[in-house]
Design a protein around this motif. Structure first.
Motif, mmCIF file in Angstrom:
data_model
loop_
_atom_site.group_PDB
_atom_site.id
_atom_site.type_symbol
_atom_site.label_atom_id
_atom_site.label_comp_id
_atom_site.label_asym_id
_atom_site.label_seq_id
_atom_site.Cartn_x
_atom_site.Cartn_y
_atom_site.Cartn_z
ATOM 1 N N UNK A 1 4.978 8.455 2.037
ATOM 2 C CA UNK A 1 4.650 8.575 3.459
ATOM 3 C C UNK A 1 3.421 7.773 3.902
ATOM 4 N N UNK A 2 2.323 7.675 3.110
ATOM 5 C CA UNK A 2 1.188 6.888 3.608
ATOM 6 C C UNK A 2 1.500 5.403 3.778
ATOM 7 N N UNK A 3 2.510 4.908 3.065
ATOM 8 C CA UNK A 3 2.805 3.476 3.067
ATOM 9 C C UNK A 3 4.084 3.128 3.834
ATOM 10 N N UNK A 4 4.814 4.138 4.280
ATOM 11 C CA UNK A 4 6.111 3.883 4.912
ATOM 12 C C UNK A 4 5.970 3.082 6.200
ATOM 13 N N UNK A 5 4.933 3.372 6.978
ATOM 14 C CA UNK A 5 4.737 2.647 8.229
ATOM 15 C C UNK A 5 4.462 1.172 8.004
ATOM 16 N N UNK B 1 2.823 -9.428 0.154
ATOM 17 C CA UNK B 1 2.141 -8.169 -0.153
ATOM 18 C C UNK B 1 0.636 -8.254 0.105
ATOM 19 N N UNK B 2 0.174 -9.466 0.415
ATOM 20 C CA UNK B 2 -1.252 -9.646 0.672
ATOM 21 C C UNK B 2 -1.660 -8.823 1.894
ATOM 22 N N UNK B 3 -2.688 -8.080 1.728
ATOM 23 C CA UNK B 3 -3.193 -7.266 2.824
ATOM 24 C C UNK B 3 -2.423 -5.982 3.058
ATOM 25 N N UNK B 4 -1.521 -5.595 2.126
ATOM 26 C CA UNK B 4 -0.713 -4.388 2.318
ATOM 27 C C UNK B 4 -1.602 -3.158 2.491
ATOM 28 N N UNK B 5 -2.588 -3.026 1.619
ATOM 29 C CA UNK B 5 -3.489 -1.871 1.712
ATOM 30 C C UNK B 5 -4.294 -1.904 3.009
ATOM 31 N N UNK C 1 -2.165 -0.743 5.799
ATOM 32 C CA UNK C 1 -1.962 0.706 5.733
ATOM 33 C C UNK C 1 -3.166 1.444 6.298
ATOM 34 N N UNK C 2 -4.342 1.029 5.889
ATOM 35 C CA UNK C 2 -5.580 1.651 6.388
ATOM 36 C C UNK C 2 -5.700 1.471 7.894
ATOM 37 N N UNK C 3 -5.293 0.294 8.390
ATOM 38 C CA UNK C 3 -5.361 0.022 9.824
ATOM 39 C C UNK C 3 -4.541 1.039 10.616
ATOM 40 N N UNK C 4 -3.370 1.396 10.114
ATOM 41 C CA UNK C 4 -2.546 2.379 10.799
ATOM 42 C C UNK C 4 -3.252 3.715 10.932
ATOM 43 N N UNK C 5 -3.891 4.172 9.850
ATOM 44 C CA UNK C 5 -4.629 5.432 9.897
ATOM 45 C C UNK C 5 -5.827 5.329 10.843
#
Length: 408
Positions: free
Chosen positions: A51-55, A195-199, A202-206
């Protein structure tokens, strides 16, 4: 129209499987209560972990292709069950794998669909579109369990789940046949496969969800409501059967009637969103769910009196879920920019997913330690407190706020 028809078919199939899949464990594998609980819990873990990465995933790929792939993947998972039954190799491990796979693919599909809809529906028509989807869900909730019961009796649970597999194929075909305008086609193109910047994404969404007062209030309030509502649900059936001695036919009839009420509320939701505004509709829906929770905790008296109170409570729940569903889904769709919509909506659901995953153990512990009635009361009080989190002027008047979260 094609998207709506495909989703309606999928919703019906899913409600059939909701009944048939557990019966496979009970009737075919003869699992114990502990083993059934283990299957249910283990099946939710992959979805919670994703769920944290689905978006972020949804924002980086072609959303339509993702939904079609998720539909076909779910169909294959479902088909594996009657095949394994046919060859005599069905096991508890397979049920866990199928359940976990369905949780992951359903999570991705639902999120992709919610972010995809604004690409094919004009913004001013989103509330009406979401209202139709809620109405379809209400029809499925009423008709699916009954159909599942008849099919399980006639052909067994393993064959019955093929209805769900077929519904996913119908949904995939309907999505494949949707045609876009040039502007809509551009809106649903992949956001990038690197995949660059994936994390970071994800943080940006939160961050975007949390720094917007409206989205934060809605997300935290509903997560709290869902936790305490699920605490009630854990002990609800036990309370009706053991404390009130309700026969199954009374329970089924009450749920069916409340589903009809929910259908009417869903059809009304789109109009009310235009009249009241999506924020007010959302708050009204959450208030109705709280009222339902309070009434459930007060169910007592003769069978007729208790059934009457239960019917009113379930009607409030049905109305609340329909209004909240239309209001919250539409609000997130119109308040978030397309390029970050998946991440923001995905982030908003993480807390709910984690708390709901814990609610089963918490509800069971409260019911065992303090009694079933007390667990229902604790759930009602918690739901009431959660309402305070969303009673904010900015939420109530959000229809006047043209903010687009994440817009460059």
């Amino acid at each position: 129209m094609l998207v709506w028809l495909g989703q309606s078919a999928s919703m019906f199939g899913s409600t059939v499987s909701f009944i048939a899949l557990p019966l496979i464990g009970v009737l075919l594998l003869e699992l114990s209560a502990f083993e059934m609980g283990l299957v249910a819990t283990a099946s939710t873990v992959p979805g919670v972990l994703l769920s944290p990465f689905s978006g972020t995933i949804v924002d980086r790929v072609d959303r339509r292709r993702l939904m079609i792939g998720a539909d076909l993947g779910r169909a294959l998972l479902i088909v594996s069950i009657p095949l394994a039954t046919l060859f005599g190799v069905l096991s508890m491990a397979q049920l866990i794998v199928v359940g976990g796979g369905l949780a992951v693919l359903t999570r991705l599909f639902n999120l992709a669909h919610m972010t995809f809809l604004p690409s094919v529906v004009e913004e001013e028509s989103l509330a009406d579109g979401n209202s139709k989807l809620e109405a379809s869900q209400s029809v499925a909730d009423v008709s699916g369990p009954g159909a599942a019961g008849l099919l399980v009796t006639a052909v067994g649970p393993a064959v019955t789940v093929l209805v769900d597999a077929g519904s996913y194929v119908v949904s995939a075909v309907s999505l494949a046949r949707v045609r876009f305008s040039s502007a809509a086609s551009a809106a649903v193109k992949p956001r990038g496969r690197s995949l660059k910047g994936f994390w970071r994404d994800t943080v940006t969404g939160f961050r975007l969800m949390w720094t917007d007062e409206v989205l934060r209030s809605i997300s935290v309030s509903y997560a709290s409501l869902a936790l305490f509502a699920q605490i009630q649900m854990v002990v609800y059936m036990l309370f009706l059967v053991r404390n009130l001695h309700f026969p199954p036919i009374v329970i089924g009839l009450v749920f069916a009637l409340s589903g009809v009420v929910g259908f009417g509320a869903a059809l009304l939701g789109g109009r009310l969103a235009g009249t009241l505004g999506v924020g007010r509709l959302l708050v009204l829906g959450q208030g109705a769910m709280v009222a339902g929770g309070v009434l459930l905790a007060s169910v007592a008296g003769s069978t007729v009196q208790a059934a009457g109170t239960m019917l009113v409570a379930e009607a409030f729940f049905a109305i609340g879920m329909s209004f909240w569903g239309v209001g919250s889904r539409t609000l997130f769709q119109i308040r978030t920019a397309d390029e970050v919509r998946g991440r923001v909506i995905g982030a908003s659901g993480v807390l709910t997913g984690v708390l709901v995953a814990c609610s089963g153990l918490l509800g069971g512990a409260l019911g065992s330690a303090f009694g079933l009635r007390t667990a229902l009361v604790i759930g009602a009080v918690g739901m009431l407190l959660s309402l305070a989190l969303v009673l904010r002027r900015r939420v109530w008047m959000v229809h006047l706020d043209k903010t687009k979260v994440g817009q460059a």
